[in-house]
Motif scaffolding. Sequence first.
Motif, short mmCIF file in Angstrom:
data_model
loop_
_atom_site.label_atom_id
_atom_site.label_comp_id
_atom_site.label_asym_id
_atom_site.label_seq_id
_atom_site.Cartn_x
_atom_site.Cartn_y
_atom_site.Cartn_z
N MET A 5 0.82 -1.19 0.00
CA MET A 5 0.00 0.00 0.00
C MET A 5 0.87 1.26 0.00
N GLU A 6 1.86 1.29 0.85
CA GLU A 6 2.74 2.45 0.94
C GLU A 6 3.54 2.64 -0.35
N ASP A 7 3.92 1.52 -0.97
CA ASP A 7 4.68 1.58 -2.21
C ASP A 7 3.84 2.18 -3.34
N ARG A 8 2.55 1.86 -3.37
CA ARG A 8 1.66 2.43 -4.39
C ARG A 8 1.52 3.94 -4.21
N ASN A 9 1.38 4.38 -2.97
CA ASN A 9 1.29 5.82 -2.71
C ASN A 9 2.55 6.54 -3.13
N ARG A 10 3.69 5.93 -2.88
CA ARG A 10 4.96 6.54 -3.26
C ARG A 10 5.07 6.65 -4.79
N GLN A 11 4.67 5.60 -5.48
CA GLN A 11 4.72 5.63 -6.95
C GLN A 11 3.76 6.67 -7.51
N ARG A 12 2.57 6.75 -6.91
CA ARG A 12 1.58 7.73 -7.37
C ARG A 12 2.09 9.15 -7.14
N ARG A 13 2.69 9.38 -5.98
CA ARG A 13 3.22 10.70 -5.65
C ARG A 13 4.35 11.07 -6.60
N ARG A 14 5.22 10.10 -6.89
CA ARG A 14 6.33 10.37 -7.80
C ARG A 14 5.82 10.67 -9.21
N ARG A 15 4.80 9.93 -9.66
CA ARG A 15 4.22 10.15 -10.99
C ARG A 15 3.59 11.54 -11.06
#
Length: 52
Positions: A1-11
């Motif tokens: 879950m945290e990894d998805r948020n990080r990827q979304r924020r980076r995108r």
Amino acid sequence: MEDRNRQRRRRNTQMWLAIGAIVLVILLIVWLTEADLWGDTDVNAITSLLGA
């Protein structure tokens, strides 16, 4: 879950950086075009200072 948020924020960050860069390039082109049309460019001032 945290990894998805990080990827979304980076995108999202990359998207906004790209949009900002495009806007700055457009503003630069408009600014240079307007200065060229008015004949008010700093290049003329520099060449007159050098005596050319």
